[in-house]
Design a protein around this motif. Structure first.
Motif, short mmCIF file in Angstrom:
data_model
loop_
_atom_site.label_atom_id
_atom_site.label_comp_id
_atom_site.label_asym_id
_atom_site.label_seq_id
_atom_site.Cartn_x
_atom_site.Cartn_y
_atom_site.Cartn_z
N ARG A 247 1.17 -1.62 0.13
CA ARG A 247 0.13 0.27 -0.14
C ARG A 247 0.73 1.16 -0.07
NH1 ARG A 247 -4.00 2.04 4.45
NH2 ARG A 247 -5.14 4.00 3.29
N ASN A 248 0.39 2.32 -0.70
CA ASN A 248 1.39 3.21 -0.93
C ASN A 248 3.34 3.07 -1.18
OD1 ASN A 248 -0.50 4.67 -0.72
ND2 ASN A 248 -0.37 5.32 1.59
N GLY A 249 3.19 1.87 -2.22
CA GLY A 249 4.60 1.78 -2.61
C GLY A 249 4.09 0.56 -4.27
N CYS A 250 5.27 0.21 -4.50
CA CYS A 250 5.63 -0.90 -5.48
C CYS A 250 5.99 -2.23 -5.40
CB CYS A 250 6.10 -0.41 -6.46
SG CYS A 250 5.73 1.08 -6.70
N ILE A 251 5.59 -2.75 -5.32
CA ILE A 251 6.38 -4.17 -6.05
C ILE A 251 6.09 -5.12 -6.65
CG2 ILE A 251 3.64 -5.77 -5.54
CD1 ILE A 251 5.10 -7.51 -3.56
N ALA A 252 7.24 -6.19 -6.05
CA ALA A 252 7.08 -7.08 -7.60
C ALA A 252 8.01 -7.86 -6.78
CB ALA A 252 9.13 -6.30 -8.33
N ALA A 253 8.28 -9.32 -8.15
CA ALA A 253 8.82 -10.69 -7.52
C ALA A 253 10.07 -11.16 -8.18
CB ALA A 253 7.53 -11.62 -6.95
N ALA A 254 11.01 -11.41 -7.93
CA ALA A 254 11.29 -11.86 -9.09
C ALA A 254 11.78 -13.77 -8.14
CB ALA A 254 13.29 -11.93 -8.63
N LYS A 255 12.30 -15.00 -9.13
CA LYS A 255 11.91 -16.22 -8.66
C LYS A 255 13.64 -17.17 -9.14
CE LYS A 255 9.74 -18.04 -12.81
NZ LYS A 255 8.61 -18.72 -13.55
N GLY A 256 14.01 -17.96 -8.32
CA GLY A 256 15.86 -18.65 -8.71
C GLY A 256 15.39 -19.80 -8.60
N LYS A 257 15.91 -20.91 -9.63
CA LYS A 257 15.71 -22.50 -9.09
C LYS A 257 16.66 -22.77 -8.01
CE LYS A 257 15.87 -24.10 -14.07
NZ LYS A 257 15.58 -24.01 -15.14
N GLU A 258 16.38 -23.72 -7.40
CA GLU A 258 17.16 -23.86 -6.45
C GLU A 258 18.18 -25.20 -6.29
OE1 GLU A 258 14.32 -25.97 -2.92
OE2 GLU A 258 12.82 -23.74 -3.08
N ILE A 259 19.28 -24.67 -6.08
CA ILE A 259 20.44 -25.33 -6.57
C ILE A 259 19.89 -27.40 -6.16
CG2 ILE A 259 22.67 -25.82 -6.49
CD1 ILE A 259 22.94 -23.25 -6.50
N ASN A 260 19.67 -27.45 -5.10
CA ASN A 260 19.58 -28.37 -4.49
C ASN A 260 18.48 -29.09 -4.15
OD1 ASN A 260 22.32 -28.49 -3.76
ND2 ASN A 260 21.94 -27.43 -1.33
N ASN A 261 17.43 -28.37 -5.52
CA ASN A 261 15.86 -29.58 -5.17
C ASN A 261 15.84 -28.68 -6.61
OD1 ASN A 261 13.63 -30.48 -4.81
ND2 ASN A 261 12.90 -29.39 -2.92
N PRO A 262 16.30 -29.60 -7.51
CA PRO A 262 16.49 -29.62 -8.94
C PRO A 262 14.52 -29.20 -9.40
CG PRO A 262 17.36 -31.34 -8.87
CD PRO A 262 17.21 -31.04 -7.45
N GLY A 263 13.98 -28.58 -10.39
CA GLY A 263 12.66 -28.00 -10.05
C GLY A 263 12.07 -27.18 -9.10
N LYS A 264 12.52 -27.67 -8.01
CA LYS A 264 12.26 -26.11 -7.16
C LYS A 264 12.17 -24.73 -7.67
CE LYS A 264 10.42 -26.49 -2.77
NZ LYS A 264 8.89 -25.69 -2.04
N TRP A 265 11.45 -24.08 -7.63
CA TRP A 265 11.75 -22.46 -7.49
C TRP A 265 11.64 -21.79 -6.63
CZ3 TRP A 265 13.39 -19.79 -12.44
CH2 TRP A 265 13.05 -20.97 -13.21
N LYS A 266 11.87 -20.74 -5.79
CA LYS A 266 12.40 -20.19 -4.35
C LYS A 266 11.99 -18.48 -5.64
CE LYS A 266 14.58 -18.31 -0.22
NZ LYS A 266 15.76 -18.31 0.27
N SER A 267 10.02 -17.93 -4.41
CA SER A 267 10.72 -16.98 -4.59
C SER A 267 11.13 -15.94 -3.98
CB SER A 267 9.15 -16.43 -5.03
OG SER A 267 8.19 -17.41 -6.19
N PHE A 268 11.15 -13.99 -4.00
CA PHE A 268 11.58 -13.37 -3.45
C PHE A 268 10.73 -12.49 -4.12
CE2 PHE A 268 15.28 -15.95 -4.79
CZ PHE A 268 15.48 -16.10 -3.15
N TYR A 269 9.62 -11.97 -2.60
CA TYR A 269 8.90 -10.32 -3.26
C TYR A 269 9.38 -9.24 -2.05
CZ TYR A 269 5.49 -13.81 -4.02
OH TYR A 269 5.13 -14.92 -5.17
N VAL A 270 9.70 -7.62 -3.42
CA VAL A 270 10.19 -6.78 -2.00
C VAL A 270 9.60 -5.60 -2.82
CG1 VAL A 270 12.28 -5.12 -2.82
CG2 VAL A 270 12.13 -7.65 -2.73
N GLY A 271 8.84 -4.74 -1.83
CA GLY A 271 8.18 -3.48 -1.73
C GLY A 271 9.49 -2.35 -2.05
N LYS A 272 8.83 -1.91 -2.57
CA LYS A 272 9.91 -0.67 -2.56
C LYS A 272 9.25 0.63 -3.14
CE LYS A 272 14.22 -1.51 -1.90
NZ LYS A 272 14.75 -0.84 -0.19
N GLU A 273 10.14 2.11 -3.61
CA GLU A 273 9.62 3.15 -4.37
C GLU A 273 9.06 2.98 -5.67
OE1 GLU A 273 13.36 3.64 -2.55
OE2 GLU A 273 11.61 3.93 -1.57
#
Length: 103
Positions: free
Chosen positions: A42-68
């Protein structure tokens, strides 16, 4: 893995009402996908990135970030790339903003 979507809601000062509206929008557009609220801004911006987990093929980890405005995608990618347990970082949710409107 599932997909990530942004569902902007009308100007609501009540978080639970905004989350309910976003879930309803998600279910209407993605009948077969499970819908859940994983992050909000709220009163800002958000985006997400994802990366493949090295030790768990086929699984992704997401990173959500709120910023200006203009910084959320870069920060999400930076957090993903800083995690030594993931590789192949990419934007999974483009920047979306919920900014106050001047009247």
């Amino acid at each position: 893995h599932g997909s990530e979507h942004s569902f902007p809601t009308r100007r609501s000062s009540d978080l639970s009402e905004a989350q309910k509206e976003a879930l309803e929008q998600c279910k209407q557009g993605n009948k077969n996908a499970p819908c859940k609220v994983v992050s909000w801004v709220r009163n800002g911006c958000i985006a997400a990135a994802k990366g493949k987990e090295i030790n768990n093929p086929g699984k992704w980890k997401s990173f959500y970030v709120g910023k200006e405005k203009g910084l959320a995608e870069a920060e999400a990618l930076a957090q993903c790339r800083a995690d030594p347990k993931v590789t192949n970082c990419e934007i999974s949710l483009p920047e979306g903003c919920s900014l106050p409107q001047l009247q």
